[in-house]
Design a protein around this motif. Structure first.
Motif, PDB file in Angstrom:
ATOM      1  N   PHE A  37       0.824  -1.208   0.000  1.00 39.76           N
ATOM      2  CA  PHE A  37       0.000   0.000   0.000  1.00 39.76           C
ATOM      3  C   PHE A  37       0.855   1.253   0.000  1.00 39.76           C
ATOM      4  N   TYR A  38       1.952   1.231   0.732  1.00 41.49           N
ATOM      5  CA  TYR A  38       2.762   2.433   0.887  1.00 41.49           C
ATOM      6  C   TYR A  38       3.718   2.678  -0.275  1.00 41.49           C
ATOM      7  N   GLU A  39       3.888   1.726  -1.184  1.00 41.67           N
ATOM      8  CA  GLU A  39       4.804   1.929  -2.304  1.00 41.67           C
ATOM      9  C   GLU A  39       4.237   2.956  -3.268  1.00 41.67           C
ATOM     10  N   GLY A  40       5.085   3.853  -3.716  1.00 44.22           N
ATOM     11  CA  GLY A  40       4.687   4.925  -4.615  1.00 44.22           C
ATOM     12  C   GLY A  40       5.288   6.239  -4.137  1.00 44.22           C
ATOM     13  N   THR A  41       4.842   7.330  -4.730  1.00 43.06           N
ATOM     14  CA  THR A  41       5.347   8.655  -4.372  1.00 43.06           C
ATOM     15  C   THR A  41       4.310   9.391  -3.543  1.00 43.06           C
ATOM     16  N   TRP A  42       4.758   9.975  -2.460  1.00 42.05           N
ATOM     17  CA  TRP A  42       3.918  10.696  -1.512  1.00 42.05           C
ATOM     18  C   TRP A  42       4.417  12.134  -1.403  1.00 42.05           C
ATOM     19  N   VAL A  43       3.509  13.057  -1.159  1.00 42.38           N
ATOM     20  CA  VAL A  43       3.853  14.471  -0.998  1.00 42.38           C
ATOM     21  C   VAL A  43       3.343  14.947   0.356  1.00 42.38           C
ATOM     22  N   VAL A  44       4.167  15.723   1.062  1.00 40.51           N
ATOM     23  CA  VAL A  44       3.781  16.284   2.352  1.00 40.51           C
ATOM     24  C   VAL A  44       2.812  17.439   2.100  1.00 40.51           C
ATOM     25  N   THR A  45       1.593  17.345   2.681  1.00 36.31           N
ATOM     26  CA  THR A  45       0.573  18.365   2.440  1.00 36.31           C
ATOM     27  C   THR A  45       0.227  19.198   3.670  1.00 36.31           C
ATOM     28  N   SER A  67       8.740  15.504  -1.248  1.00 36.88           N
ATOM     29  CA  SER A  67       8.219  14.213  -1.706  1.00 36.88           C
ATOM     30  C   SER A  67       9.041  13.059  -1.145  1.00 36.88           C
ATOM     31  N   ILE A  68       8.364  11.936  -1.025  1.00 42.72           N
ATOM     32  CA  ILE A  68       8.962  10.699  -0.531  1.00 42.72           C
ATOM     33  C   ILE A  68       8.509   9.595  -1.468  1.00 42.72           C
ATOM     34  N   THR A  69       9.454   8.783  -1.942  1.00 37.51           N
ATOM     35  CA  THR A  69       9.122   7.677  -2.833  1.00 37.51           C
ATOM     36  C   THR A  69       9.578   6.364  -2.203  1.00 37.51           C
ATOM     37  N   TYR A  70       8.633   5.451  -2.050  1.00 33.94           N
ATOM     38  CA  TYR A  70       8.928   4.120  -1.514  1.00 33.94           C
ATOM     39  C   TYR A  70       8.794   3.099  -2.637  1.00 33.94           C
ATOM     40  N   ALA A  71       9.779   2.255  -2.777  1.00 35.09           N
ATOM     41  CA  ALA A  71       9.730   1.131  -3.718  1.00 35.09           C
ATOM     42  C   ALA A  71      10.382  -0.060  -3.028  1.00 35.09           C
ATOM     43  N   SER A  72      10.202  -1.239  -3.590  1.00 34.84           N
ATOM     44  CA  SER A  72      10.747  -2.436  -2.944  1.00 34.84           C
ATOM     45  C   SER A  72      12.270  -2.460  -2.964  1.00 34.84           C
ATOM     46  N   ASP A  73      12.870  -1.843  -3.983  1.00 38.59           N
ATOM     47  CA  ASP A  73      14.330  -1.910  -4.104  1.00 38.59           C
ATOM     48  C   ASP A  73      15.047  -0.607  -3.782  1.00 38.59           C
ATOM     49  N   THR A  74      14.359   0.525  -3.749  1.00 35.98           N
ATOM     50  CA  THR A  74      14.958   1.815  -3.384  1.00 35.98           C
ATOM     51  C   THR A  74      13.916   2.673  -2.683  1.00 35.98           C
ATOM     52  N   ASP A 146      10.835  14.278  14.421  1.00 36.73           N
ATOM     53  CA  ASP A 146      11.074  14.971  15.690  1.00 36.73           C
ATOM     54  C   ASP A 146       9.788  15.448  16.361  1.00 36.73           C
ATOM     55  N   GLY A 147       8.765  14.604  16.404  1.00 39.21           N
ATOM     56  CA  GLY A 147       7.516  14.946  17.067  1.00 39.21           C
ATOM     57  C   GLY A 147       6.516  15.682  16.198  1.00 39.21           C
ATOM     58  N   THR A 148       6.886  16.027  14.983  1.00 42.56           N
ATOM     59  CA  THR A 148       5.976  16.690  14.050  1.00 42.56           C
ATOM     60  C   THR A 148       5.412  15.644  13.103  1.00 42.56           C
ATOM     61  N   PHE A 149       4.096  15.564  13.038  1.00 43.04           N
ATOM     62  CA  PHE A 149       3.438  14.638  12.123  1.00 43.04           C
ATOM     63  C   PHE A 149       3.217  15.358  10.796  1.00 43.04           C
ATOM     64  N   LEU A 150       3.688  14.749   9.717  1.00 41.78           N
ATOM     65  CA  LEU A 150       3.530  15.319   8.382  1.00 41.78           C
ATOM     66  C   LEU A 150       2.537  14.473   7.614  1.00 41.78           C
ATOM     67  N   LYS A 151       1.432  15.087   7.218  1.00 41.40           N
ATOM     68  CA  LYS A 151       0.406  14.360   6.461  1.00 41.40           C
ATOM     69  C   LYS A 151       0.891  14.153   5.039  1.00 41.40           C
ATOM     70  N   LEU A 152       0.741  12.912   4.562  1.00 44.55           N
ATOM     71  CA  LEU A 152       1.173  12.555   3.206  1.00 44.55           C
ATOM     72  C   LEU A 152      -0.021  12.242   2.341  1.00 44.55           C
ATOM     73  N   GLU A 153       0.060  12.617   1.089  1.00 46.68           N
ATOM     74  CA  GLU A 153      -0.938  12.232   0.105  1.00 46.68           C
ATOM     75  C   GLU A 153      -0.227  11.571  -1.057  1.00 46.68           C
ATOM     76  N   LYS A 154      -0.772  10.459  -1.478  1.00 45.40           N
ATOM     77  CA  LYS A 154      -0.162   9.663  -2.551  1.00 45.40           C
ATOM     78  C   LYS A 154      -0.467  10.291  -3.900  1.00 45.40           C
TER      79      LYS A 154
END
Length: 156
Positions: A37-45, A67-74, A146-154
């Motif tokens: 579910f989490y694989e893909g590119t996410w942006v902090v909103t 942006s944050i990108t999760y993939a199985s190999d990188t 560091d205690g700050t929650f950053l909401k991500l949208e895919k």
């Protein structure tokens, strides 16, 4: 040879080819693994400081748009590349959430359903933006810095 003989020979030969393609399509279709579910590119909103945080409100807003990108190999976490990511996933209860993050899950919009925490470790060994992911499938997704929650949208 009659027309009927030619038609029978034609369909016998072509049915073998169609059958072979069908078997290949079936086996290849079953071999495809769905990405997590989490694989893909996410942006902090959005940025939330529901409890104790090392960032002020203005400092937290500097994370917006990254942006944050999760993939199985990188994994690419902001500007940092993680070449050999290792993901560990666990389900946490509301009580465990509060104990770990000193914030109420409801303050971030989580329901009483299971909350999933994914931790990413890299061979580089540094704690970076996006190394902890907290989500409810088809619901809210956050990372923690560091205690700050950053909401991500895919992204699509």
């Amino acid at each position: 040879m009659s027309i009927v003989g030619h038609v029978k020979r034609f369909w016998r030969f072509h049915s073998l080819i169609i059958g072979a393609f069908g078997i290949c399509a079936f086996t290849l279709g079953c071999a495809v693994q769905e990405p997590a579910f989490y694989e893909g590119t996410w942006v902090v909103t959005k940025a939330y400081n529901p409890g104790i945080s090392a960032h002020s409100v203005s400092e937290s807003e500097k994370f917006l748009g990254r942006s944050i990108t999760y993939a199985s190999d990188t994994a690419k976490l902001d500007q940092t590349l993680c070449e050999l990511p290792v993901y560990s996933t666990k389900n946490i209860s509301n009580q465990d959430f509060y104990a770990a993050f000193k914030a109420s899950p409801s303050s971030l919009g989580f329901s009483d359903d299971k909350i999933t925490e994914v931790n990413l470790s890299c061979s580089e060994g540094t704690d970076i933006l996006g190394s902890t992911l907290i989500f409810q499938e088809n619901g809210n997704t956050y990372t923690l810095v560091d205690g700050t929650f950053l909401k991500l949208e895919k992204t699509l």
